[in-house]
Design a protein around this motif. Structure first.
Motif, PDB file in Angstrom:
ATOM      1  N   SER A   1      93.752 -30.988  -3.485  1.00 36.36           N
ATOM      2  CA  SER A   1      94.729 -30.363  -3.836  1.00 36.36           C
ATOM      3  C   SER A   1      94.494 -29.055  -4.486  1.00 36.36           C
ATOM      4  O   SER A   1      93.311 -28.899  -4.940  1.00 36.36           O
ATOM      5  CB  SER A   1      95.824 -31.033  -4.818  1.00 36.36           C
ATOM      6  OG  SER A   1      95.365 -30.966  -5.824  1.00 36.36           O
ATOM      7  N   ALA A   2      95.340 -27.848  -4.880  1.00 37.75           N
ATOM      8  CA  ALA A   2      94.757 -26.763  -5.340  1.00 37.75           C
ATOM      9  C   ALA A   2      94.178 -26.907  -6.663  1.00 37.75           C
ATOM     10  O   ALA A   2      93.093 -26.411  -6.747  1.00 37.75           O
ATOM     11  CB  ALA A   2      95.985 -25.855  -5.727  1.00 37.75           C
ATOM     12  N   GLY A   3      94.738 -27.827  -7.551  1.00 34.58           N
ATOM     13  CA  GLY A   3      94.107 -28.359  -8.916  1.00 34.58           C
ATOM     14  C   GLY A   3      92.778 -28.997  -8.789  1.00 34.58           C
ATOM     15  O   GLY A   3      91.822 -28.609  -9.515  1.00 34.58           O
TER      16      GLY A   3
ATOM     17  N   LYS B   1     103.025 -32.130  -5.977  1.00 30.14           N
ATOM     18  CA  LYS B   1     104.124 -31.150  -6.287  1.00 30.14           C
ATOM     19  C   LYS B   1     104.362 -30.406  -5.053  1.00 30.14           C
ATOM     20  O   LYS B   1     105.394 -30.211  -4.654  1.00 30.14           O
ATOM     21  CB  LYS B   1     103.788 -30.864  -7.350  1.00 30.14           C
ATOM     22  CG  LYS B   1     103.706 -31.438  -8.796  1.00 30.14           C
ATOM     23  CD  LYS B   1     103.178 -30.437  -9.766  1.00 30.14           C
ATOM     24  CE  LYS B   1     101.856 -29.891  -9.781  1.00 30.14           C
ATOM     25  NZ  LYS B   1     100.900 -30.850  -9.672  1.00 30.14           N
ATOM     26  N   SER B   2     103.236 -29.716  -4.520  1.00 33.44           N
ATOM     27  CA  SER B   2     103.308 -28.863  -3.420  1.00 33.44           C
ATOM     28  C   SER B   2     103.885 -29.670  -2.058  1.00 33.44           C
ATOM     29  O   SER B   2     104.750 -29.127  -1.396  1.00 33.44           O
ATOM     30  CB  SER B   2     101.976 -28.168  -3.008  1.00 33.44           C
ATOM     31  OG  SER B   2     101.590 -27.746  -4.277  1.00 33.44           O
ATOM     32  N   SER B   3     103.452 -31.018  -2.133  1.00 31.78           N
ATOM     33  CA  SER B   3     104.047 -31.666  -0.626  1.00 31.78           C
ATOM     34  C   SER B   3     105.447 -31.600  -0.990  1.00 31.78           C
ATOM     35  O   SER B   3     106.184 -31.774   0.177  1.00 31.78           O
ATOM     36  CB  SER B   3     103.066 -33.112  -0.829  1.00 31.78           C
ATOM     37  OG  SER B   3     101.872 -32.775  -0.824  1.00 31.78           O
TER      38      SER B   3
ATOM     39  N   GLY C   1     105.791 -20.073  -1.570  1.00 34.52           N
ATOM     40  CA  GLY C   1     104.506 -20.985  -1.838  1.00 34.52           C
ATOM     41  C   GLY C   1     103.298 -20.709  -2.508  1.00 34.52           C
ATOM     42  O   GLY C   1     103.590 -19.892  -3.342  1.00 34.52           O
ATOM     43  N   HIS C   2     102.272 -21.229  -2.222  1.00 29.95           N
ATOM     44  CA  HIS C   2     101.039 -20.906  -3.167  1.00 29.95           C
ATOM     45  C   HIS C   2     100.480 -19.455  -2.682  1.00 29.95           C
ATOM     46  O   HIS C   2     100.054 -18.955  -3.535  1.00 29.95           O
ATOM     47  CB  HIS C   2      99.813 -21.965  -2.717  1.00 29.95           C
ATOM     48  CG  HIS C   2      99.847 -22.974  -3.814  1.00 29.95           C
ATOM     49  ND1 HIS C   2      99.661 -22.874  -5.230  1.00 29.95           N
ATOM     50  CD2 HIS C   2     100.118 -24.375  -3.377  1.00 29.95           C
ATOM     51  CE1 HIS C   2      99.736 -23.975  -5.680  1.00 29.95           C
ATOM     52  NE2 HIS C   2      99.886 -25.116  -4.734  1.00 29.95           N
ATOM     53  N   LEU C   3     100.689 -19.293  -1.481  1.00 32.34           N
ATOM     54  CA  LEU C   3     100.481 -17.884  -0.735  1.00 32.34           C
ATOM     55  C   LEU C   3     101.215 -16.815  -0.992  1.00 32.34           C
ATOM     56  O   LEU C   3     102.588 -16.940  -0.858  1.00 32.34           O
ATOM     57  CB  LEU C   3      99.914 -18.049   0.630  1.00 32.34           C
ATOM     58  CG  LEU C   3      98.834 -19.256   0.804  1.00 32.34           C
ATOM     59  CD1 LEU C   3      98.733 -19.589   2.161  1.00 32.34           C
ATOM     60  CD2 LEU C   3      97.572 -18.612   0.383  1.00 32.34           C
TER      61      LEU C   3
ATOM     62  N   LEU D   1     110.268 -23.087  -5.611  1.00 31.44           N
ATOM     63  CA  LEU D   1     109.081 -22.277  -6.096  1.00 31.44           C
ATOM     64  C   LEU D   1     107.978 -23.129  -6.557  1.00 31.44           C
ATOM     65  O   LEU D   1     108.034 -24.111  -7.199  1.00 31.44           O
ATOM     66  CB  LEU D   1     109.622 -21.368  -7.298  1.00 31.44           C
ATOM     67  CG  LEU D   1     110.899 -20.945  -7.313  1.00 31.44           C
ATOM     68  CD1 LEU D   1     111.265 -20.199  -8.705  1.00 31.44           C
ATOM     69  CD2 LEU D   1     111.131 -19.619  -6.099  1.00 31.44           C
ATOM     70  N   ASP D   2     106.777 -22.843  -6.101  1.00 31.59           N
ATOM     71  CA  ASP D   2     105.639 -23.708  -6.108  1.00 31.59           C
ATOM     72  C   ASP D   2     104.704 -22.727  -6.988  1.00 31.59           C
ATOM     73  O   ASP D   2     104.123 -21.948  -6.641  1.00 31.59           O
ATOM     74  CB  ASP D   2     104.902 -23.915  -4.677  1.00 31.59           C
ATOM     75  CG  ASP D   2     104.063 -25.120  -4.734  1.00 31.59           C
ATOM     76  OD1 ASP D   2     103.785 -25.646  -6.012  1.00 31.59           O
ATOM     77  OD2 ASP D   2     103.407 -25.266  -3.872  1.00 31.59           O
ATOM     78  N   GLU D   3     104.669 -23.410  -8.212  1.00 31.29           N
ATOM     79  CA  GLU D   3     103.853 -22.717  -9.308  1.00 31.29           C
ATOM     80  C   GLU D   3     104.051 -21.247  -9.420  1.00 31.29           C
ATOM     81  O   GLU D   3     103.304 -20.484  -9.205  1.00 31.29           O
ATOM     82  CB  GLU D   3     102.366 -22.964  -9.329  1.00 31.29           C
ATOM     83  CG  GLU D   3     102.145 -24.331  -9.208  1.00 31.29           C
ATOM     84  CD  GLU D   3     100.549 -24.871  -9.548  1.00 31.29           C
ATOM     85  OE1 GLU D   3      99.968 -24.188 -10.220  1.00 31.29           O
ATOM     86  OE2 GLU D   3     100.376 -25.735  -9.153  1.00 31.29           O
ATOM     87  N   PRO D   4     105.261 -20.682  -9.616  1.00 32.37           N
ATOM     88  CA  PRO D   4     105.657 -19.422  -9.621  1.00 32.37           C
ATOM     89  C   PRO D   4     104.900 -18.400 -10.655  1.00 32.37           C
ATOM     90  O   PRO D   4     104.698 -17.379 -10.349  1.00 32.37           O
ATOM     91  CB  PRO D   4     106.901 -19.283  -9.559  1.00 32.37           C
ATOM     92  CG  PRO D   4     107.500 -20.554 -10.335  1.00 32.37           C
ATOM     93  CD  PRO D   4     106.306 -21.571  -9.978  1.00 32.37           C
TER      94      PRO D   4
HETATM   95 MG   LIG Z   1     100.238 -27.393  -5.560  1.00 35.79          MG
END
Ligand SMILES: [Mg+2]
Ligand code: HEM
Ligand SMILES: Nc1ncnc2c1ncn2[C@@H]1O[C@H](COP(=O)(O)OP(=O)(O)OP(=O)(O)O)[C@@H](O)[C@H]1O
Ligand SMILES: Nc1ncnc2c1ncn2[C@@H]1O[C@H](COP(=O)(O)OP(=O)(O)OP(=O)(O)O)[C@@H](O)[C@H]1O
Ligand SMILES: [Mg+2]
Lengths: 242, 218, 221, 221, 218
Positions: free
Chosen positions: B132-134, E42-44, E82-84, E154-157
């Motif tokens: 994952s990202a982290g 979380k992202s998943s 997302g992340h991007l 919102l993923d880690e906004p």
């Molecule tokens: Mg993530």
């Protein structure tokens, strides 16, 4: 000395003074050259009137080679002495050189149809000219390929130097390739001896092409400098710095 | 005199002055915290320090000597952790780390302990693509522990890290400083590091200063 | 040296793990050549006549395409800037990556070439010279291509732009490569052509890594 | 429809702003064709004999290469997953992107083809049929290529893998495209070949966007 | 009954169970905060909610109806960040935003005000390539303001945002909730949102639960 001309503001002033001269010289040389070439000079006993294409074709071919050399020198100066004007000169020369190359190819093809009965043959000289055209196109494509214009100029400066090393190699290899397969007899061009009535217009046209190159180069350089300035000002405004 | 210092630095990116007339100085055992709004030039300054960018003006010195003069030596005494995590998806975590350790030191013995320090020892055999990202960030930071280096340059090292990993990083920084190493890091999160100096990049933005160089770039 | 080989080993491992990366250049090579009998028609004498040319052109295109990613993935994931910060010269990094690239694509190409020569009906006398010429020529292609691959980094254009930059520079290798094979088939000596190919390689060996390294430094600014 | 054209417009704008993106496919096409005389030798009658085949093969390779980035940049910067979440069917997104792609690469290719036919010494009778066949054939290439471009997403291989997937599928277009030109040169009727090319296009038009969309959904999992 | 809910969700990625037997529920005006260590999923989970991933088991429902049944409708009522950051370097900030606004709503009228809300209105004419990491993030978030949507994912906004931008985001979330919208977001930073429910992904990790799927995947 270099520092003096490196200053874009001073360059703008200097070019302002030079521009009318270049324009005037180009028009004068071209007028006289064309008159001598198209009216005064005799038609060739063998080639007829089509020989007059020569007064465009040959100077264009010379300038095509000259511009690539100029680009390579400017690129080297830009890379070694980090001279911003040299960088821009290389960038501004490329489209002009490509245009001359295209002109040489085009007039050559126009000439070839009546002379050889075909637009194109895979002769060594023709082929290496075509490759030179590709080298120009590659340079132009690379210069414009990047989001950051400075990076485009640096990368393409390296490319033009690599290409410059290769030009003689390509020329030599193409000649070898060609003579291996096919006798050059078909393509014997004129002869080395050329009558003064044809030489003069040729030289005048060559001069006209050279001053035309300098004229357009100055115009393009001014355009580049001003465009850069606008971009910087706009960015600065946009980032709240004005 | 400070061990690692920058004098009158000017940074131009995208034909724009990012910061000008910037000075910094870090001593042995010291830490420098870069702060500032988005786009103020934190990443750019770290790249200057690493030697990835050349300053348009000014000089960066180590022990009084210009770092540009002997780049190989400067590289050898530094660890740089950028925005990106250089991790190959098809190599396992251990292989990824070992590769960088070997390049840095000539051999990759210390890789195991480094994974431990950042809590990813259990992932050693997992291919990079499953992280994952982290987890990727932790693996990137683990490089710091594979070999000693006098200078750490960290660009938003806490981005994407959970609380546990942030604590691990803080420990690592404390250890580094206790043996006389230096740390420069940028961050948006509040990061309490005792005795760290703070450099706010906002103070050097070109908004307040008009340099001639900015006008002359074509 | 330890560092140099560790990069070579990593790139080889990456190529092998990523499924059939090294096989892919060969397959493109094979498919591109096979398109010709389909496009040109099956007459054996025409095919034989153009065999050497088609094989060399396909080899050029295959090298060019496989070079596209030489630095790109490393550039995108930040590996390249880290490699630049490692205590070994960037020129050595380039050499290591080119070595790995040639081992995974140039070498398989050379192995596949005789097979395609059979497909294209090439005269048997040309086979050994074709292989020799490829052995001398493909490393030059990899080296020159590395310069192009470094120059296009970050442009986001890839193969298209690379081909425009690199193919014109490949022309001498193409011409002498083909002419060596043609000479062998016609019973002429091939020494001169092979020597020239070797000379190219010797010139490219120091020049290209140096130029690529300069271009890479530019790209990472 | 508004949404569809806004994607087409964006892709055209991206292609135009990014310097000479659309010109690059043509340039590759031209250079690839030019390599053949260099490899095969300059005899006009041999060149004329292989002209149609070489031009079609180069057109195949040029389409294939330019397709490589059709979805890739959108995939890498997260645009593609967002496009998937927009309230229009993914099939329409694919159609819009293929349309923009053909306008920026297929069309210039068709314009350049007669020039290359001159260079390759092709018989004048073949010119108009060559252009017609390309008009019918290149959209099929773009459509089929889009499926390949969607399948390779995220593999990090690019051109190499794409060529393996896509070139075999291009073969029918190649064969009928070449045979139409050859028939025209020999004075035979060309209706049948052109009808077949048209039929391919009609079949690809609904099938390919649908398949690409499925592949894209896979890639974004 | 909750408006947006998930039941007994199982998520498998990279042949590994990420979480299992997960339930969630959000009501109109509600907020759900996803927390958990790196790699906890979380992202998943956010991708499951958006419909980018299909759950290996369980169902996600809107107003009692499975979201997978009418994906077009689910897409229309949702904003996903997302992340991007989907930003084209050659398009200006305004053009980038307008494109997404047109796709979402059929016309792009509201784009101007959205830039205002995230403090990048002065960048409207700047090409995307000149933005720093944080500026890109702000532009991505500005999409939220171009059209109303019942659900924000919102993923880690806040990753990469400076303090000012985080405040702007918090305001936007408050506005969204005040008109009955929902917000689901993941974060590592402490993000105080009044009345937000917290879902710790660590509680559902496969470490504590062994499902047959995990053992059977080769
Ligand atoms: Mg993530
Ligand atoms: C597309 C076809 C052609 C190309 C690319 C081409 C290219 C060139 C080039 C590069 C030069 C300058 C060479 C030098 O100064 O070293 C040149 C000169 C010349 N070309 Fe062409 N040419 C073409 C067709 C023709 C044709 C059809 C004729 C006439 C039969 C012709 C007649 C000449 C003459 C008389 C010169 C000057 C020769 C000299 O300075 O020694 N060219 N051409
Ligand atoms: N590759 C680049 N080319 C041109 N300009 C750039 C480039 N990268 C950044 N910039 C510009 O330089 C300035 C400083 O960027 P930098 O990435 O150093 O900021 P930062 O302080 O790290 O911001 P953030 O907190 O958003 O990461 C920004 O205004 C940005 O627009
Ligand atoms: N594309 C993928 N393919 C396979 N497995 C993946 C993929 N992405 C993530 N995973 C795995 O799924 C698990 C959950 O990842 P996810 O990205 O959802 O975590 P996260 O909670 O968002 O973590 P972080 O805080 O680090 O962003 C991780 O263990 C990771 O290894
Ligand atoms: Mg930054």
């Amino acid at each position: 000395m270099i520092q003096k001309f490196a200053n874009p503001a001073r360059f703008i002033r200097l070019s302002q003074a030079l521009l009318p001269w270049m324009a005037g010289l180009t028009l004068a040389f071209a007028a006289v050259g064309l008159y001598l070439g198209l009216v005064v000079a005799p038609a060739d006993y063998q080639q007829g009137e089509s020989v007059r294409i020569m007064y465009i074709h040959v100077p264009a071919a010379w300038m095509a080679l000259f511009c690539y050399t100029a680009m390579a020198i400017a690129a080297a100066v830009g890379l070694i002495w980090k001279h911003p004007l040299a960088d821009l000169a290389a960038k501004s020369t490329a489209p002009i050189g490509a245009a001359f190359t295209f002109l040489a190819l085009f007039t050559g093809a126009m000439w070839g149809k009546p002379m050889w009965g075909t637009w194109w043959v895979w002769d060594a000289r023709l082929t290496s000219m075509l490759v030179l055209f590709f080298l120009y196109l590659g340079y132009i494509a690379l210069v414009n390929a990047f989001d950051n214009p400075a990076r485009g100029i640096k990368a393409s400066s390296i490319l033009v130097l690599v290409g410059f090393v290769n030009v003689p190699i390509i020329k030599f290899s193409v000649e070898w390739w060609n003579t291996l397969h096919q006798p050059a007899s078909v393509l014997k061009i004129g002869g080395p001896s050329i009558h003064p009535s044809m030489l003069w217009p040729l030289l005048l046209m060559a001069l006209a092409f050279t001053t035309y190159y300098l004229w357009v180069l100055l115009l393009r350089l001014r355009g580049e400098i001003i465009a850069n300035k606008i971009r910087v000002l706009r960015l600065r405004r946009v980032h709240g710095q004005a | 005199m400070a061990l690692f210092s920058g004098d009158d630095l000017l940074c131009i990116r995208g034909e724009r002055v990012v910061f000008a007339a910037l000075h910094f100085a870090v001593d042995a055992g010291g830490a420098l915290l870069l702060t500032g709004a988005n786009g103020s030039g934190k990443s750019s300054l770290l790249r200057l320090m690493a030697g990835l960018l050349a300053p348009a003006n000014g000089r960066i010195a180590w022990d009084g000597e210009d770092t540009g003069e002997d780049p190989e030596r400067h590289k050898a005494r530094m660890h740089y952790v950028g925005h990106l995590d250089p991790i190959k998806p098809v190599l396992t975590v251990a292989e990824n780390l070992r590769f960088w350790a070997v390049l840095k030191t000539g051999n990759g013995a210390a890789a195991g302990g480094a994974l431990e320090a950042f809590g990813i020892a259990h992932l050693a055999g997992v291919p990079g693509r499953y992280l994952s990202a982290g987890q990727k960030r932790r693996l990137n930071l683990a490089r710091l522990e594979t070999s000693p280096a006098a200078l750490w340059l960290l660009d938003e090292p806490t981005a994407g890290l959970d609380a546990e990993a942030v604590a691990g990083l803080r420990n690592a920084i404390a250890r580094q400083r206790s043996v006389g190493g230096m740390v420069v890091l940028s961050t948006h999160a509040e990061m309490a590091l005792d005795g760290a100096e703070v450099l706010d990049l906002g103070d050097f933005s070109a908004a307040t200063q008009m340099t001639p160089a900015a006008e002359e770039t074509p | 040296m330890n560092r140099f080989w560790s990069i070579v080993r990593r790139d080889l491992r990456l190529a092998l793990r990523q499924g059939m990366d090294s096989l892919m250049a060969v397959m493109f090579f094979v498919i591109a050549v096979v398109l010709f009998p389909l496009g040109v028609g099956p007459e054996p004498n025409i095919l034989a006549r153009i065999a050497a040319g088609v094989i060399w052109v396909a080899a050029l295109l295959a090298s060019m395409l496989s070079l596209e990613r030489l630095f790109e993935t490393d550039f995108e994931d930040g590996s390249l800037e880290l490699l630049l910060l490692m205590p070994l010269p960037l020129e050595a990094v380039v050499m290591a990556k080119v070595t790995a690239h040639w081992l995974t694509t140039g070498l398989p190409l050379i192995v596949a070439a005789p097979l395609l020569a059979v497909l294209m009906n090439m005269d048997g006398d040309g086979f050994s010279v074709l292989v020799l010429a490829l052995i001398l020529g493909t490393p030059s292609l990899s080296l020159v291509g590395a310069v192009g691959a470094a120059l296009i980094l970050g442009s986001g254009r890839g193969g298209m732009l690379l081909s425009l930059l690199v193919l014109p520079l490949f022309i001498p290798v193409l011409i002498f490569g083909v002419s060596a094979v043609d000479a062998a088939i016609s019973g002429f000596p091939v020494r001169a052509q092979l020597l020239i190919l070797g000379a190219f390689l010797l010139a490219a060996l120091p020049l290209c890594p140096w130029t690529s390294a300069a271009a890479l430094r530019q790209a990472l600014e």
